[in-house]
Write a protein that holds these residues in place. Sequence first.
Motif, mmCIF file in Angstrom:
data_model
loop_
_atom_site.group_PDB
_atom_site.id
_atom_site.type_symbol
_atom_site.label_atom_id
_atom_site.label_comp_id
_atom_site.label_asym_id
_atom_site.label_seq_id
_atom_site.Cartn_x
_atom_site.Cartn_y
_atom_site.Cartn_z
ATOM 1 N N ALA A 109 0.834 -1.338 0.063
ATOM 2 C CA ALA A 109 0.053 -0.047 -0.055
ATOM 3 C C ALA A 109 0.815 1.433 0.128
ATOM 4 O O ALA A 109 2.100 1.010 0.333
ATOM 5 C CB ALA A 109 -1.112 -0.145 1.261
ATOM 6 N N PHE A 110 0.382 2.400 -0.304
ATOM 7 C CA PHE A 110 1.079 3.547 -0.136
ATOM 8 C C PHE A 110 1.519 3.824 1.209
ATOM 9 O O PHE A 110 0.659 4.357 2.089
ATOM 10 C CB PHE A 110 0.216 4.793 -0.987
ATOM 11 N N GLU A 111 2.978 4.003 1.215
ATOM 12 C CA GLU A 111 3.392 4.110 2.768
ATOM 13 C C GLU A 111 4.041 5.640 2.638
ATOM 14 O O GLU A 111 5.031 5.942 3.678
ATOM 15 C CB GLU A 111 4.336 3.164 2.976
ATOM 16 N N GLY A 112 3.808 6.402 1.798
ATOM 17 C CA GLY A 112 4.225 7.987 1.925
ATOM 18 C C GLY A 112 5.448 8.008 1.044
ATOM 19 O O GLY A 112 5.982 7.063 0.775
ATOM 20 N N VAL A 113 5.773 9.312 0.760
ATOM 21 C CA VAL A 113 6.736 9.742 -0.072
ATOM 22 C C VAL A 113 8.049 9.864 0.633
ATOM 23 O O VAL A 113 9.122 9.719 -0.191
ATOM 24 C CB VAL A 113 6.620 10.947 -0.771
ATOM 25 N N GLY A 114 8.295 9.700 2.029
ATOM 26 C CA GLY A 114 9.402 9.612 2.906
ATOM 27 C C GLY A 114 9.933 10.975 2.856
ATOM 28 O O GLY A 114 9.385 12.082 2.643
ATOM 29 N N GLU A 115 11.557 11.242 2.785
ATOM 30 C CA GLU A 115 12.084 12.102 3.327
ATOM 31 C C GLU A 115 12.117 13.408 2.233
ATOM 32 O O GLU A 115 11.851 14.673 2.467
ATOM 33 C CB GLU A 115 13.694 12.138 3.157
ATOM 34 N N THR A 116 11.820 13.040 0.905
ATOM 35 C CA THR A 116 11.338 14.169 -0.252
ATOM 36 C C THR A 116 10.277 15.000 0.250
ATOM 37 O O THR A 116 10.504 16.132 -0.020
ATOM 38 C CB THR A 116 11.252 13.320 -1.528
ATOM 39 N N GLY A 117 9.403 14.321 0.764
ATOM 40 C CA GLY A 117 8.066 15.063 1.209
ATOM 41 C C GLY A 117 8.272 16.031 2.179
ATOM 42 O O GLY A 117 7.702 17.313 2.366
ATOM 43 N N LEU A 118 9.361 16.042 3.175
ATOM 44 C CA LEU A 118 9.642 16.907 3.976
ATOM 45 C C LEU A 118 10.037 18.417 3.453
ATOM 46 O O LEU A 118 9.813 19.443 3.812
ATOM 47 C CB LEU A 118 10.851 16.562 4.929
ATOM 48 N N LYS A 119 11.076 18.272 2.167
ATOM 49 C CA LYS A 119 11.067 19.497 1.581
ATOM 50 C C LYS A 119 10.208 20.231 0.929
ATOM 51 O O LYS A 119 9.917 21.280 1.100
ATOM 52 C CB LYS A 119 12.100 18.993 0.419
ATOM 53 N N TRP A 120 9.120 19.446 0.536
ATOM 54 C CA TRP A 120 7.753 19.832 -0.070
ATOM 55 C C TRP A 120 7.016 20.685 1.095
ATOM 56 O O TRP A 120 6.404 21.791 1.263
ATOM 57 C CB TRP A 120 6.671 18.910 -0.540
ATOM 58 N N LEU A 121 6.964 19.942 2.352
ATOM 59 C CA LEU A 121 6.160 20.373 3.400
ATOM 60 C C LEU A 121 6.739 21.838 3.925
ATOM 61 O O LEU A 121 5.898 22.704 4.301
ATOM 62 C CB LEU A 121 6.166 19.324 4.812
ATOM 63 N N LYS A 122 8.192 22.040 4.031
ATOM 64 C CA LYS A 122 8.611 23.244 4.560
ATOM 65 C C LYS A 122 8.589 24.253 3.469
ATOM 66 O O LYS A 122 8.206 25.258 3.793
ATOM 67 C CB LYS A 122 10.463 22.782 4.812
ATOM 68 N N GLN A 123 8.421 23.795 2.110
ATOM 69 C CA GLN A 123 8.397 24.776 1.246
ATOM 70 C C GLN A 123 6.965 25.471 1.353
ATOM 71 O O GLN A 123 6.586 26.596 1.078
ATOM 72 C CB GLN A 123 8.613 24.312 -0.355
ATOM 73 N N ALA A 124 5.956 24.319 1.523
ATOM 74 C CA ALA A 124 4.624 24.857 1.732
ATOM 75 C C ALA A 124 4.513 25.629 2.826
ATOM 76 O O ALA A 124 3.628 26.761 2.900
ATOM 77 C CB ALA A 124 3.702 23.627 1.994
ATOM 78 N N GLY A 125 5.041 25.377 3.916
ATOM 79 C CA GLY A 125 5.016 26.378 5.175
ATOM 80 C C GLY A 125 5.568 27.792 4.853
ATOM 81 O O GLY A 125 5.069 28.861 5.224
ATOM 82 N N LYS A 126 6.806 27.871 3.954
ATOM 83 C CA LYS A 126 7.388 29.247 3.457
ATOM 84 C C LYS A 126 6.273 29.932 2.635
ATOM 85 O O LYS A 126 6.235 31.123 2.970
ATOM 86 C CB LYS A 126 8.607 28.748 2.909
ATOM 87 N N GLU A 127 5.704 29.192 1.678
ATOM 88 C CA GLU A 127 4.858 29.889 0.964
ATOM 89 C C GLU A 127 3.561 30.610 1.511
ATOM 90 O O GLU A 127 2.981 31.414 1.140
ATOM 91 C CB GLU A 127 4.607 29.009 -0.383
ATOM 92 N N THR A 128 3.251 29.738 2.766
ATOM 93 C CA THR A 128 2.033 30.176 3.438
ATOM 94 C C THR A 128 1.947 30.897 4.824
ATOM 95 O O THR A 128 1.168 31.598 5.334
ATOM 96 C CB THR A 128 1.012 28.841 3.682
ATOM 97 N N GLY A 129 3.238 30.822 5.270
ATOM 98 C CA GLY A 129 3.715 31.432 6.456
ATOM 99 C C GLY A 129 3.333 30.487 7.776
ATOM 100 O O GLY A 129 3.133 31.103 8.797
ATOM 101 N N LEU A 130 2.623 29.460 7.355
ATOM 102 C CA LEU A 130 2.057 28.507 8.450
ATOM 103 C C LEU A 130 3.200 27.586 9.012
ATOM 104 O O LEU A 130 3.928 26.950 8.263
ATOM 105 C CB LEU A 130 0.990 27.623 8.178
#
Length: 371
Positions: free
Chosen positions: A68-89
């Motif tokens: 089953a899909f078990e997540g994208v792993g470490e790569t997703g942490l970069k996306w998450l931080k970028q999402a936080g940077k773009e939204t200020g959240l």
Amino acid sequence: MNKLLDKKQLDIADRSWLAKNGRPLIISGPCSAETEEQLISTAVSLANIGSIDVLRAGIWKPRTRPNAFEGVGETGLKWLKQAGKETGLPVCTEVANARHTEQALKYGVDMLWIGARTTVNPFSVQEVADVLKGVDVPVMVKNPLNPDLELWIGALERINQAGITRLAAIHRGFSSFEKTLYRNVPRWEFPIELKRRFPDLPVICDPSHIAGSRELIGMISQKALDLEMDGLMIESHISPDSAWSDAKQQVTPTALKRLLSELVMRNKTAENPSFSNRLEELRCQIDEIDEEILQGLDKRMKMVHEIGKYKRDNRVTILQVERWDAIVKQRKRVASALDLSEEFTDHLLRILHKESIKIQTKVMNLSPVGV
């Protein structure tokens, strides 16, 4: 003895990360980070709502079955931080072991939570706690899969002992073999008891995992707020029907905005003096009735004890199935006439029957006087 265990309290020294002015903390985002575009698009849409405090996304997904899909792993942490940077959240994700924790801290994830599958294993929780020593981040701990309050408290204590004082519990319901309305049965008595024992501990509700379907999220969210929980964690996806995990329990950012606007924020008390006076009167009446109920239960259990002795002396078995079946049917008819719910009556009768069997079993194992 450990200081925390001896005090029977958690060291919750900092609640500054919670929402202000009595407003519940709102955490939202997709169940899983699937692609960078999906995560950032969802994050931007959520930020536009204006009432989201923290962005969440699952990076590692513990699945019951392999493949089953078990997540994208470490790569997703970069996306998450970028999402936080773009939204200020600020951003948060789930960690299940030491490696997850180390990687999340490496990428500067602002908050962490420990999932239900990890909470059930004290070794895994301790592994996470060891990595968190000397780190200053808020950590939230979900209840274990099974309704075990001490296991939940134990996980909170382990994280607290690592020096984490920005600590919270997440109520996400409990697994059940029985088919119910919910994906995970709420069992509200557990977070209520947790709040009673640790009044300084913030408790956040996860309506998405309790519900299992988006149609129930609003109702569960309102119930959580009515029980004075400190926040909500609601899964949101830019296109939930095509989500790679838990599609049925995710809502669009637009739907979430509407859901949040419909929630009623109730006061803990009313300013009207007559309200307080009347409320106190009603509570006094309940106290008196509760005392009568307890006295009645005491009489009932003493009678059960006598029946146990009589059965023992006459070599009669404890359980009389026909008698119990007749009792259940008769009591339910009376309860129905009194407008008591069948579910409540059934639950009450089961508790009484269990205690009665326990008492009679103890009597049966005692030798009669003079034998």
